[in-house]
Design an enzyme around this catalytic site. Structure first.
Site, PDB file in Angstrom:
ATOM      1  N   ASP A 423      81.307 107.157 -87.886  1.00  0.00           N
ATOM      2  CA  ASP A 423      80.207 106.201 -87.827  1.00  0.00           C
ATOM      3  C   ASP A 423      78.901 106.841 -88.288  1.00  0.00           C
ATOM      4  O   ASP A 423      78.645 108.021 -88.047  1.00  0.00           O
ATOM      5  CB  ASP A 423      80.061 105.696 -86.385  1.00  0.00           C
ATOM      6  CG  ASP A 423      78.968 104.672 -86.226  1.00  0.00           C
ATOM      7  OD1 ASP A 423      79.070 103.599 -86.849  1.00  0.00           O
ATOM      8  OD2 ASP A 423      78.001 104.942 -85.492  1.00  0.00           O
ATOM      9  N   GLU A 476      81.614 105.917 -92.971  1.00  0.00           N
ATOM     10  CA  GLU A 476      80.689 104.795 -93.111  1.00  0.00           C
ATOM     11  C   GLU A 476      79.383 105.394 -93.633  1.00  0.00           C
ATOM     12  O   GLU A 476      78.576 105.915 -92.868  1.00  0.00           O
ATOM     13  CB  GLU A 476      80.449 104.093 -91.774  1.00  0.00           C
ATOM     14  CG  GLU A 476      79.541 102.886 -91.926  1.00  0.00           C
ATOM     15  CD  GLU A 476      78.729 102.551 -90.680  1.00  0.00           C
ATOM     16  OE1 GLU A 476      78.134 101.467 -90.654  1.00  0.00           O
ATOM     17  OE2 GLU A 476      78.669 103.383 -89.763  1.00  0.00           O
TER      18      GLU A 476
END
Length: 743
Positions: A423, A476
């Site tokens: 993330d 990401e």
């Protein structure tokens, strides 16, 4: 018995330590309790035994093997301090009389150092590959005695104690031993068992701190309670050997990868008579419902939003505090492992969202863990994340680097997880991420790159490749950082894939336009092919796109109800026919109208309506086509797998392209993004003969108008779009066609 250190002017250091040491012990400020407590030789074959047990009424010493009473420890002037001399040194037990009953146990201070020097060395170096079996609370056997070994890193603490129900949360009862120079404190508490709740009481440089949960906890209490729990060893009888052996082949870059992203707590729940959520399902209950559903829809993998324990449910798991413990919301670590095993037996891979960028400021967590900035940067310009009010891991510190590396390996190796989606990588790569001038600290070269985080990500990917072969690590990453999915030995970060955020933004912006105006945005759908092979991409329609006022996927679509569904079907078909692996968030597969709410389950009742069932059927058929036909997946990452036929028909909002397999097999994709049917539209093709319709997103199977070509078209010897042959097609409104030559 008197406990004065002096008798007739003579010191008795063997029986009692100095008054200063006793005072430090009583005030719970002694850095080395083993120097005072436990057994100490008298130089003549006997031993002195000292125990500090505040609240105890009396203490007897028993022979450990025979259980016979050897004598009593005497209480003196210092409440809670018991001492005695025994002429023969032998293993012993303490029989302690409390106001509430009797306790018989070995003396925690009779055991020597526990952690091996190599473990401590590798931890300090930041390269311990199995830290979750070393630090934290470990059920173990020492000298034939079962108990729990606690170990925690707190190098700047003046004292660390283990506290829990077993010692009425009294930090004076179980102070720990400091292992120099690693900064790790350890203690073995005999007879303690799995399930015990515990925390650490830490005396920092400036005084006592709030009780801290264990950073290395393998299990936790159910939030809002915040203590760690002693976890039993993971003893699952894995039945996924076939999956694990084939995983490397299944997850090759030329294999299909279609991911169903979900939040475990809100996919499906138990509801009451009013339809309100009564409770979240356990991992076992989820497995019964989720696995058949995902398998029926044809997804190859599920991706779970973070399941590491997190105090605030509204963070969706993206602010975890226990990087090694599955959330107690859904069951035990054993339950989670069984869930993954069940997924694998059904042929479904499991990817976890994982957050190495930042952590929340909760006082029971990592913040100022030993009274100093230990896990975070000390300077707020480096260590505080303004967007999320969180703290940033100091990955330049070897122990923190190793802590996060070990977390990744913990999930991949102990739980058989097939991949990690990292993330917020962009926030890790740049020191000035979301900061204005003067609000950030340059790196040692004066630049904006976070060199420590870059080194960590490269090391992470190299180590995962060695320790968990075939596992995926996905980034990401929302900027144009070069080489995210390039090998580290070629200067890249080494990820398997990168989320294609640019494609997602452009394509969603396009599809939200009224078809009347799409001609002016024509390049937004085609621009992604300019850079489609600069990285290995996943096309993500994730949870972030259906929250915070962005509207659900179907509610983004323009037009009336029929057009919204047609647009959604066309968009999903375009996505599945576009180069790049696929990711779709739960609820999008059947057109949920509401934005996602983590406190409610999906609106499953919508599946009583044919339009919603049609979208769901389409997603299942897209997945089956995607997996069955190599042109749709086996050359995703190279330009040879894609060929434009029509990319410039902005007036009609029509696109056409070929997808090619490695073996030279083509598929034709034609998209019409207006509500106007196009009759007799000519498209060039490379192969003569009959072309069969594999998919028409306007089919009545999907609650469409069923306009099309009767399932087939035949080539004509008329050149078009650079091809010697062509098809004359009827293009359905707001729809995508996929055709395949019979020969």
């Amino acid at each position: 018995m008197s406990f004065s250190n002096k008798e007739q002017g003579k010191q008795q250091p063997a029986l009692l330590p100095s008054a200063k040491a006793i005072d430090a012990l009583v005030r719970a400020e002694h850095r080395d309790p083993f120097a005072i407590l436990g057994p100490h030789g008298d130089g003549a074959g006997g031993q002195f035994i000292r125990a500090f047990l505040p609240g105890a009424l009396s203490v007897q010493v028993l022979d450990r093997d025979q259980q016979q009473v050897l004598g009593s420890l005497q209480a003196g002037e210092v409440p809670g301090l018991f001492v005695g001399h025994f002429p023969e040194a032998r293993p012993y037990l303490l029989r302690i009389q409390w106001a509430g009953g009797e306790q018989v146990s070995e003396d925690p201070y009779s055991f020597g150092p526990l952690l091996g020097e190599m473990d401590l060395y590798l931890f300090a170096e930041g390269n311990h590959r199995d830290l979750s079996s070393c630090l934290g609370a470990q059920l173990t056997t020492v000298d034939g005695i079962d108990g729990v070994r606690f170990a925690v890193w707190a190098p700047n603490a003046r004292r660390v104690s283990v506290v829990g129900d077993f010692n009425i949360w009294d930090g004076r009862r179980h102070p720990m031993r400091l292992r120099h120079p690693s900064g790790v404190w350890e203690l073995f508490i005999p007879r303690l068992q799995a399930g015990e709740a515990y925390k650490y009481e830490i005396l920092g440089p400036q005084g006592i701190l709030p009780l801290k949960a264990d950073p290395m906890a393998l299990a936790t209490q159910l939030p809002p309670d915040t203590a760690s729990r002693v976890a039993p060893p993971l003893t699952i009888d894995w039945q996924d050997q076939e999956w694990m052996l084939a995983r490397g082949e299944r997850q090759r870059v030329d294999a299909p990868l279609s991911i169903y992203e979900l939040h475990a707590g809100s996919w499906q729940c138990e509801v009451d008579d009013l339809g309100e959520v009564a409770r979240q399902y356990s991992w076992a209950e989820l497995a019964e419902r989720l696995i058949p559903y995902v398998k029926d829809l044809g997804f190859t993998h599920i991706e779970l939003m973070p399941i590491m324990e997190h105090p605030f449910g509204g963070s969706w798991g993206y602010q975890p505090l226990s990087q090694f413990a599955p959330s107690a919301r859904y069951g035990s670590p054993q339950d989670f492992a069984a869930f993954i095993d069940a997924c694998h037996q059904a042929g479904i891979g499991v990817i976890l969202d994982w957050v190495p960028a930042h952590f929340p400021t909760d006082t029971h967590g990592l913040a100022q863990f030993d009274g100093t900035a230990l896990y975070e940067y000390g300077n707020p310009l480096e260590g505080f994340h303004q967007d999320w009010d969180t703290l940033i891991y100091n990955l330049g510190r070897t122990e923190v680097h190793g802590f996060m590396l070990a977390s990744a390996l913990h999930w991949l190796k102990h739980f058989h997880v097939d991949g990690l989606r990292v993330d917020a990588v962009a926030s890790m790569l740049y020191r000035d991420y979301s900061r204005k001038a003067g609000e950030w600290v340059p790196n040692r070269h004066g630049g904006r790159e976070n060199l420590e985080a870059i080194d960590f990500l490269r090391h992470l990917n190299d180590v995962v490749a060695l320790e968990a072969p075939g596992a995926l690590v996905i980034a990401e990453e929302s900027t144009a950082w070069p080489g995210v999915s390039q090998r580290t030995d070629q200067g890249g970060l080494g990820f398997a894939y990168k989320w294609n955020m640019g494609w997602m933004h452009d394509s969603l912006h396009y599809i939200q336009q009224d078809p009347v105006y799409r001609a002016h945005h024509h390049n937004e759908l085609s621009f992604g092919l300019v850079y489609a092979w600069s990285e290995r991409f996943i096309l993500p329609i994730s949870h972030d796109e259906v929250v915070h006022g962005k509207h659900s996927l179907i509610d983004k679509m323009p037009g009336d109800r029929w057009q919204k569904f047609a647009n959604l079907r066309a968009y999903l078909s375009f996505m599945w026919a576009h180069p790049g692996k696929k990711l779709l968030f739960m609820g999008c597969e059947f057109g949920q109208w509401r934005e996602w709410n983590h406190d409610q389950q999906l609106d499953w009742y919508l599946l009583q309506y044919p339009e919603h069932r049609g979208v769901q059927q389409l997603v299942g058929d897209l997945n089956r086509l995607y997996r069955q036909y190599p042109p749709l997946h086996d050359q995703d990452d190279v330009p040879q797998g894609f060929q434009w036929l029509i990319g410039d028909d902005a007036i009609n909002s029509v696109y056409a392209w070929l997808r090619w397999s490695k073996s030279g097999e083509p598929l034709l994709v034609v998209a019409n993004f207006t509500p106007v049917p196009r009759q007799g539209y000519r498209v060039g093709v490379p192969v003569a003969g009959r072309w069969s319709e594999l998919l028409n997103s306007d089919s009545q199977l999907y609650a469409g108008s069923n306009y099309g070509n009767g399932g087939e078209a035949f080539s004509e010897e008329q050149s078009s779009h650079g091809q010697a042959l062509s098809l004359v097609l009827n293009l359905p409104p707001l729809a995508v066609l996929i055709l395949r030559p019979d020969s």
